[in-house]
Every structure is written in C-alpha cells, then in structure tokens.
Design an enzyme around this catalytic site. Structure first.
Site, PDB file in Angstrom:
ATOM      1  N   GLN A 382      59.764 -51.376  -2.471  1.00  0.00           N
ATOM      2  CA  GLN A 382      58.644 -51.968  -3.203  1.00  0.00           C
ATOM      3  C   GLN A 382      58.671 -51.558  -4.671  1.00  0.00           C
ATOM      4  O   GLN A 382      58.954 -50.402  -5.002  1.00  0.00           O
ATOM      5  CB  GLN A 382      57.319 -51.553  -2.560  1.00  0.00           C
ATOM      6  CG  GLN A 382      57.145 -52.016  -1.126  1.00  0.00           C
ATOM      7  CD  GLN A 382      56.944 -53.518  -1.002  1.00  0.00           C
ATOM      8  OE1 GLN A 382      56.907 -54.240  -1.990  1.00  0.00           O
ATOM      9  NE2 GLN A 382      56.824 -54.006   0.228  1.00  0.00           N
ATOM     10  N   TYR A 416      60.975 -53.551  11.217  1.00  0.00           N
ATOM     11  CA  TYR A 416      61.859 -53.761  10.061  1.00  0.00           C
ATOM     12  C   TYR A 416      61.699 -52.542   9.162  1.00  0.00           C
ATOM     13  O   TYR A 416      61.196 -52.632   8.044  1.00  0.00           O
ATOM     14  CB  TYR A 416      61.476 -55.027   9.286  1.00  0.00           C
ATOM     15  CG  TYR A 416      61.642 -56.319  10.023  1.00  0.00           C
ATOM     16  CD1 TYR A 416      62.781 -57.104   9.846  1.00  0.00           C
ATOM     17  CD2 TYR A 416      60.641 -56.799  10.881  1.00  0.00           C
ATOM     18  CE1 TYR A 416      62.925 -58.328  10.506  1.00  0.00           C
ATOM     19  CE2 TYR A 416      60.779 -58.013  11.537  1.00  0.00           C
ATOM     20  CZ  TYR A 416      61.920 -58.774  11.346  1.00  0.00           C
ATOM     21  OH  TYR A 416      62.054 -59.979  11.997  1.00  0.00           O
ATOM     22  N   GLU A 437      65.949 -50.979  12.769  1.00  0.00           N
ATOM     23  CA  GLU A 437      66.497 -51.708  11.622  1.00  0.00           C
ATOM     24  C   GLU A 437      67.914 -52.143  11.963  1.00  0.00           C
ATOM     25  O   GLU A 437      68.667 -51.401  12.593  1.00  0.00           O
ATOM     26  CB  GLU A 437      66.493 -50.794  10.390  1.00  0.00           C
ATOM     27  CG  GLU A 437      67.123 -51.366   9.150  1.00  0.00           C
ATOM     28  CD  GLU A 437      66.426 -52.624   8.658  1.00  0.00           C
ATOM     29  OE1 GLU A 437      67.104 -53.664   8.611  1.00  0.00           O
ATOM     30  OE2 GLU A 437      65.223 -52.564   8.333  1.00  0.00           O
ATOM     31  N   ASP A 484      57.570 -55.947   8.764  1.00  0.00           N
ATOM     32  CA  ASP A 484      57.690 -56.124   7.309  1.00  0.00           C
ATOM     33  C   ASP A 484      59.030 -56.804   7.027  1.00  0.00           C
ATOM     34  O   ASP A 484      59.948 -56.208   6.476  1.00  0.00           O
ATOM     35  CB  ASP A 484      57.590 -54.773   6.598  1.00  0.00           C
ATOM     36  CG  ASP A 484      57.570 -54.923   5.082  1.00  0.00           C
ATOM     37  OD1 ASP A 484      57.368 -56.049   4.594  1.00  0.00           O
ATOM     38  OD2 ASP A 484      57.773 -53.909   4.382  1.00  0.00           O
ATOM     39  N   CYS A 511      55.838 -60.396   2.005  1.00  0.00           N
ATOM     40  CA  CYS A 511      55.917 -60.764   0.591  1.00  0.00           C
ATOM     41  C   CYS A 511      55.910 -62.277   0.428  1.00  0.00           C
ATOM     42  O   CYS A 511      55.955 -62.775  -0.699  1.00  0.00           O
ATOM     43  CB  CYS A 511      57.159 -60.154  -0.060  1.00  0.00           C
ATOM     44  SG  CYS A 511      58.709 -60.641   0.731  1.00  0.00           S
ATOM     45  N   GLU A 551      51.150 -60.314  -1.856  1.00  0.00           N
ATOM     46  CA  GLU A 551      51.582 -59.901  -0.515  1.00  0.00           C
ATOM     47  C   GLU A 551      50.377 -59.929   0.408  1.00  0.00           C
ATOM     48  O   GLU A 551      49.237 -59.779  -0.025  1.00  0.00           O
ATOM     49  CB  GLU A 551      52.215 -58.508  -0.562  1.00  0.00           C
ATOM     50  CG  GLU A 551      53.401 -58.437  -1.501  1.00  0.00           C
ATOM     51  CD  GLU A 551      54.562 -57.627  -0.969  1.00  0.00           C
ATOM     52  OE1 GLU A 551      54.461 -57.102   0.156  1.00  0.00           O
ATOM     53  OE2 GLU A 551      55.570 -57.524  -1.684  1.00  0.00           O
TER      54      GLU A 551
END
Length: 560
Positions: A382, A416, A437, A484, A511, A551
């Site tokens: 981020q 994620y 992941e 995410d 996002c 977001e």
C-alpha cells in the site's frame, strides 16, 4: 502537352501503332484492375467490464436513461469519420455551452453535446477536469462508437463544487495523476462514496434492486491530504528509430491528459509525458529522490536507446534516538551523499529515518501502526501508510464471530496475504492466523515479517489457486476470512472454494470496488452456500486524496 494533361495520362504503357486496342483472353475482353482502396476500420478492444473503460459503458447507459435517449440517438459513424477527412473536421470541433452532467468513476466529466449528424440527437462527451454543474467549452479530438473524447478549453460558469484556489500543483489540469485538487476534501469523499454506490448499482443489480445491500457508509478520510504517496514511477520515452541517439533530454514525469487549456494562470508545456520536477502527493523523501534522479538523468540520458521507468520507493528505518545508524543503499544527491528525512514518533523514544530506493529488487521496510514490514521495493505494498492504521483497525474490528462464547477459539485465514500486512496487524485478537499466497517469495517475506514483529500465532502457506483452502484445517464456523485480491478481483474458481469452505465471516478489501461488487453479487447468488450470507457493511477508504481512486471494505456474515 500541358502538365495538367500529363498528370491525367494513364500510368500503363501507351498502345503501339498497329497493335490491337483490345486484347482478348478466351474471347472475353480483359478488364483493367482497379486500384484497391484501403479503408480504415474501427477496431474494438476486448475490455474487462470492471476496468475504467468497461465501467464507462454503464455510465453512458445511465446518462442516456436520464435523458430518455437510446444508443442509436448518440452513435457515431466510425467508418465515415476514419475515412473522410471532411467528416473528421466536422466531428472533431470546438463546442461551447457544454454542461457537465455527471462525474465518471474515473474522475472525468460526462456531458451531452449536439451531434454533427442531423439524423442523431446528441453525442456523449468525456471532459477530463470537468465537474458536475460546470458550463464549459471543449474541443472534441477523438471519436468512438458511443462517445467522444475532448479537451477542456475553458470554463465559462463554474460549478458550486469547483474552487480553483485550492489547486496545489502547477501541473494540475493537464497531468493525469490528480483529478480533484480544486474540490474541497469533504466533497472529494462524497464523490468517492458515490463511486461505490454506483459500483454496486452496476455490478450487483440483483442485490441492489432487492434491497439486500446496506447503506454505503461515509468514506474514511486520509490523515494526509498531500505528501502521502510512498511510491512514484516517473518515466520517459525514446523515439523508435534505428540507431537513434538522444541529443536533448526527453521529458521525465507522468502522462498528460490530452491538451487542455483551461488553466490560464499557468503555462503547462504539451507532450504525451509531462516534465515534472515535483509531485505534491509524493512524500518529502520521494520528491527528494525525484530531484536526485532527474539530476542523474540529465547527465546520463544519452545512454538510453529506449524509454524506461524510474522507481522511487520510500524505505523506512526505525532507529532509537541517540543510536548510531548506517543508511542502506539509496538515492544520492549530486555530491554522492544518501538523501534522508527524519520523522519523530510521537510518545516514543524512536524516530523514522526515511530514504528513497530506486532498485526494484532491493528490500525496503515500511512502518505501520507499530509494526514493521519488509518487501521488495518493486513489489506491491500500500502506498499511503498514513491511512493504514485506520484500515487495519477497521478490518480487525469486523473479524469477530457473532454469538461467540467466552473462551471459544477463533481463527483467521488471510487468503491473499502478500507480505503479511493484514495477517500480522490482525493477529492479536485471534487464536491462530493462516496466511495463504500463491507467490512463494511473498510467503517468505510474510514469515520474515511475523518473526520480526514477534508474532507467534501465524502460519503462512504457499497455496495453489485451484486448491487455496486445501491445507487449511481450522473449523470454518470459527474462522473469518480476509480477501485482498488484485484489481481484477476473484475468479469463480476461488469464490466456489470460499463458498465450500463456508467461513463464519468474510472481510473483502478491494482497490477496485467494481470487481468487488461483481464478486459479492456472484458469490451470494451463484455459489452453493452463497445464499447463507448477507452483506453486513460497505465502507470506502481514501488511500489517494486528490485523485478519483477509492478502496472499499465489504463485510459478509452468515445469516442467523
């Protein structure tokens, strides 16, 4: 024979005297071949519905419905425009007294203008930097089947939401980076909430039309309105010519948004890439890094044979006050000294020493709400750390499983997980965290970050996309799941796996609120167990003030 007559002569050889004027093949006169006319065709591109261009189709439908128009009323004859120069001049023209009707999710004005074809009614016109209520003059420069693109030439009557005195950047109004610098911040937040409202209207119509969505909450403001962005990527172009050598330095900066002329107080040079010396939404150290790298580029630009992008990534080092500290490799000034900025941590005997890293594989550190995170400079993390404490605290507060009894274990799956941002910041109120992941490199960083932050109840796994929950053994009725995903959202394979796992709660961070809305709609209405869930809340977070980006966090819970 005159020159004019000479030009009219046929380009085939003249017929010799005595030669038959007509040649026959098989008794039939041979026809002279006409030169082939190459007509340009409009090539429609395949687009993701949840991309800005895909969302625009929904926004065009919205403005047509509002004005009782159909697509045929606004369509453009692309074959004519592409192949008739006089038609191009007719279509690509200056239009005055244009009222901006609404704002797209991309932060651009949308208007209706008179159609140059008298058999039509209007054209849908995109006006970058136009705000709802503005009366403007535009110059149309590009046509598409259902809309045209334009430059904002001037603003005759300003909308109530426009305040040009707020502009904080000499490049604003042509640079494609920011859209809202001339809008009060509270109004920016309202625009972004409306983007989320429209996203669920467009992409979750069943939930929306059946009143199965909660009221969209107010957008969470960013603590920093400027100087917040911890990563920038200025770039430059080099002409595609064989053995071409640069003689003058090309522009180094960010893409322009057409050729608007509405800002009369500053002169912004033309060019597809603007030469930008400072970015007002970049952090102080990022702008120092930009100054350093521009100076270096001034000396080295002739070495480049093709265009390139320069990485500017903030690196944060946590240092005890009074402690000696050696800076890692980072951007240097003209004297070769590493540039740095120091920031004191309120209430602690520590400070943050920030540098700017330019190598994508170099490991950098970010400091978030007392936690530190390491990752490769070129990888995703981020870019506004000032709002991350509010986001991570909000996510943590929504992980609680309803009707839990005292002492019951509760678990968290971060599907994620990346380098572990949410897994680690949300670990202190759950029994166990499992981060999953598909990237093995990201999992290594997540494990490293858990160790550095003394997190002992976190486990990180490399998961296969088609079997993401295969190695998770926590009881689903005591487990919350964080999602995410990247901008494209979740695919149907993953959403079916999530439904089969049947967790007690789902917190979806995105996002791209449009792909989020699409995924929420599909999950609830199309998966085996989706009917068991309802949307508890939807809230936006302003990661990028002055821009159109927002977001969103959607919380799904099991029905009682």
């Amino acid at each position: 024979m005159s020159a004019t007559e000479e030009k009219k002569r046929p380009i085939t050889p003249p017929i010799e005297e005595g030669e038959n004027k007509k040649q026959h093949t098989g008794g039939k006169e041979q026809q002279k071949k006409q030169p082939k006319v190459h007509r340009r065709k409009y090539k429609a591109k395949d687009i993701d519905q949840t991309s800005p261009m895909g969302v625009l189709q929904f926004e065009i439908d919205a403005i047509l419905n509002e004005h009782n128009l159909v697509k045929d009323d606004v369509s453009n004859n692309m074959s004519l425009i592409l192949n008739d120069e006089s038609a191009q001049q007719k279509y690509h023209r200056v239009v005055s007294d244009v009222k901006i009707e609404l704002l797209t999710s991309n932060g651009e004005g949308l208007a209706l203008i008179p159609h140059p074809d008298e058999s039509k009614k209007n054209q849908v016109c995109i006006v970058p930097f136009g705000l709802p209520g503005d009366i403007v003059t535009v110059k149309v420069f590009k046509s598409h089947p259902l809309y045209v693109e334009s430059d904002l030439v001037s603003v005759e009557t300003e909308a109530s939401v426009r305040d040009n005195s707020l502009i904080n950047c000499s490049y604003f109004g042509k640079c494609s980076g920011c859209q809202y610098q001339n809008v009060e911040y509270e109004q920016q937040l309202k625009f972004k909430r409306e983007t989320i409202v429209n996203a669920y209207k467009f992409f979750a119509p069943v939930l929306n039309n059946n009143n199965r969505l909660p009221e969209i909450r107010d957008t969470e403001p960013s603590p920093l309105k400027y100087r917040y962005r911890t990563k920038l990527t200025p770039h430059f172009n080099v002409p595609y010519k064989k053995n071409f050598v640069l003689e003058t330095r090309p522009n180094l900066g960010f893409g322009s948004k057409g050729r608007p002329t509405w800002r009369k107080d500053v002169e912004i040079p033309d060019g597809s890439i603007l030469d930008i010396e400072e970015c007002t939404i970049g952090t102080p150290i990022i702008n120092i890094g930009m100054k350093n790298e521009r100076a270096r580029f001034e000396q080295e630009f002739k070495k480049y044979k093709k265009g390139a992008t320069i990485l500017l990534r903030e690196d944060t080092n946590v240092v005890n006050n009074g402690e000696d500290f050696e800076l890692k490799e980072a951007s240097t000034d003209v004297e070769g000294k590493i540039s740095s900025v120091e920031v004191n941590i309120e209430g602690e005997n520590k400070k943050l020493v920030k540098t700017c890293v330019t190598k994508s594989r170099q490991i950098v550190t970010e400091y978030v709400n007392g936690y530190t995170f390491e990752f490769s400079a070129g990888e995703f993390f981020q870019n506004n750390n000032s709002i991350l404490p509010a986001v991570t605290n909000y996510v943590k507060s929504n992980l609680a499983i309803p009707n839990s009894k005292e002492g019951e274990p509760n678990y968290l799956v971060d599907a994620y997980c990346g380098s572990g941002l949410f897994s680690i910041t949300c670990s202190d109120n759950v029994s166990k965290v499992i981060g999953v992941e598909v990237s093995a490199d990201s999992v290594k960083f997540a494990e490293r970050n858990a160790k550095n932050n003394n997190i002992e109840n976190a486990l990180f796994l490399v998961g296969k996309a088609e079997q993401i929950f295969g190695s998770i053994d926590t009881p689903s009725n005591r487990t919350s799941v964080i999602l995410d995903p990247p901008r494209k959202g979740c695919d149907e394979v993953f959403l079916n796996q999530l439904s089969d796992y049947h967790p007690a709660k789902i917190v979806y961070i995105s996002c791209n609120v449009h792909s989020q809305a699409r995924d929420v709609e599909w999950f609830i209405n199309n998966t085996e167990n989706g009917k068991d869930y309802y949307v508890e809340s939807i809230k936006g977070f302003d990661f990028f003030p002055q821009t159109h980006h927002v977001e969103s966090v959607a919380v799904l819970a099991l029905k009682n």
